[in-house]
Design an enzyme around this catalytic site. Structure first.
Site, PDB file in Angstrom:
ATOM      1  N   GLY A 151     -10.920  -2.013  -7.906  1.00 54.31           N
ATOM      2  CA  GLY A 151     -12.312  -2.004  -7.895  1.00 54.31           C
ATOM      3  C   GLY A 151     -13.007  -1.686  -6.599  1.00 54.31           C
ATOM      4  CB  CYS A 171      -2.147   2.074  -0.468  1.00 58.37           C
ATOM      5  SG  CYS A 171      -3.172   1.727  -1.918  1.00 58.37           S
ATOM      6  CB  CYS A 181       2.308   0.052  -9.322  1.00 53.71           C
ATOM      7  SG  CYS A 181       0.781  -0.107  -8.319  1.00 53.71           S
TER       8      CYS A 181
END
Length: 393
Positions: free
Chosen positions: A118, A82, A214
């Site tokens: 996933g 991220c 989120c």
């Protein structure tokens, strides 16, 4: 730092729900064009490009940027979970600062699927397995998705240690919605109250409701970085520059300690912030506006403390006093953050950069933070990496 690195241009496309956006390559190309136009730099002048994404095949960056031009420039594809977009910024800033480049383009994009994140390589060890095992060891329930376990566990840890009520996380989500209402590029612009958040679908009893997480989102954002000398020679905007930046990874406490906050990157963020403040020569008290990684409301809360915006254990009071929004000590996530703006992973760090550059230019419209001169960005990925960046005008 040896050479001042300027953010000469930024660009971002509207974020969309999965299935409602263009494909990743078209989004990435458009964000790149917007950043180049904002900077006043031709694509042919770019000396190196960094393409940031995690859900895509190798050389997806070339696929996106070939729409903009085919100039034989080096294109480096970046994947750091991220924190991918901010890692691209880190690499470009480092190269320019060292004198290897004068001008670079960083673009981030993601075309995501609906639902929980996933995995695609289930025939080999997953990097996240180590962090899930730590959650197991520290007693986190096993019947919820992995990301919820990690970040919800961090929130649960804060609740246990400091008596933080569930309503504090709900207030963070409500604040995000109020900010996003003024952001035309945010995917969710509906204002919700803290009561709405608490009444939403329960994902983890006593710890999390659905609105505290989120959503998966599609989108793209980009930035043009250059040396100050290059910007002055070519008449580019030199107002916003990177005052300090740090990229950290996990210490042993993340996998061996007894604090679930560290599993979610608290220690990484704290150390990165320390490095940034030391390099810049100013502290958290000098910051005006912050874009931080609120993938869950719980992560926003613990990050207030990791970044030194409030004392450890002081987040509940910080929220209740309104020190995280307009009229308070800091404005946190004026864009609406990941909770409302959306979180297309490869684009997230560059979207944060875009918001902060606009704020420091005084060009954020209804979201403008009055007198913004110092901005702080926090972007974290489990596995792990954390990038903290300070921008100044």
């Amino acid at each position: 730092m040896t050479r001042k690195v300027v953010v000469a241009g930024v660009g971002m496309v509207p974020f969309r729900k999965p299935g409602a956006s263009e494909t990743y390559d078209l989004m990435g190309a458009e964000a790149a064009r917007l950043a180049l136009a904002d900077a006043g730099v031709a694509y042919g002048a770019i000396q190196q490009a960094y393409a940031c994404f995690i859900y895509g095949d190798s050389t997806a960056g070339q696929r996106a940027l070939y729409h903009v031009g085919m100039t034989r420039l080096p294109i480096i594809n970046v994947n750091n979970n991220c924190s991918t977009g901010s890692t691209g910024l880190y690499l470009a800033r480092q190269a320019i600062e060292a004198g290897a480049l004068d001008v670079a383009l960083v673009v981030g994009f993601e075309q995501m699927n609906p639902g929980a994140l996933g995995t695609y390589f289930n025939d080999r060890p997953l990097p996240s397995d180590l962090f899930i095992k730590q959650c197991d060891r520290l007693g986190v329930p096993t019947d919820i998705p992995p990301a919820l376990r990690i970040f919800g566990g961090a929130g649960m840890e804060h609740m246990k240690r400091f008596g933080t009520p569930l309503s504090s996380f709900a207030k963070i989500r409500a604040k995000a919605s109020r900010h996003a209402a003024n952001n035309p590029l945010a995917v969710f612009r509906k204002v919700v109250s803290a009561e709405d958040v608490l009444a939403d679908q329960v994902m983890w009893p006593g710890v999390m409701t659905r609105l505290m997480a989120c959503p998966p989102t599609c989108g793209a954002a980009a930035a043009v970085l250059c040396s100050e000398d290059y910007a002055r020679r070519h008449g580019l905007d030199t107002r916003v520059w990177i005052a300090a930046q740090a990229l950290t990874t996990d210490g042993p406490e993340s996998l061996e300690g007894d604090d679930l906050r560290d599993v979610a990157g608290f220690g990484m963020a704290k150390d990165a912030a320390r490095q940034v403040y030391e390099t810049a020569g100013i502290g958290a008290e000098d910051v005006n506006v912050v874009e931080l990684h609120d993938c869950f409301a719980h992560n926003e809360l613990i990050t207030y403390e990791a970044l030194g915006l409030c004392p450890e254990g002081g987040a509940e009071k910080f929220i209740d006093d309104g020190d995280n929004t307009y009229g308070g000590r800091f404005v946190v996530n004026p864009s609406g953050g990941l909770l409302s703006k959306g979180h297309p992973i490869g684009a997230t760090g560059l979207a944060q950069c875009t918001e902060l550059v606009q704020q420091l230019r005084g060009a954020a419209g209804e979201r403008q933070v009055e007198g913004a001169r110092v901005a702080l960005q926090h972007n974290v990925g489990i596995g792990g990496a954390c990038v903290v960046t300070m921008y100044r005008n």
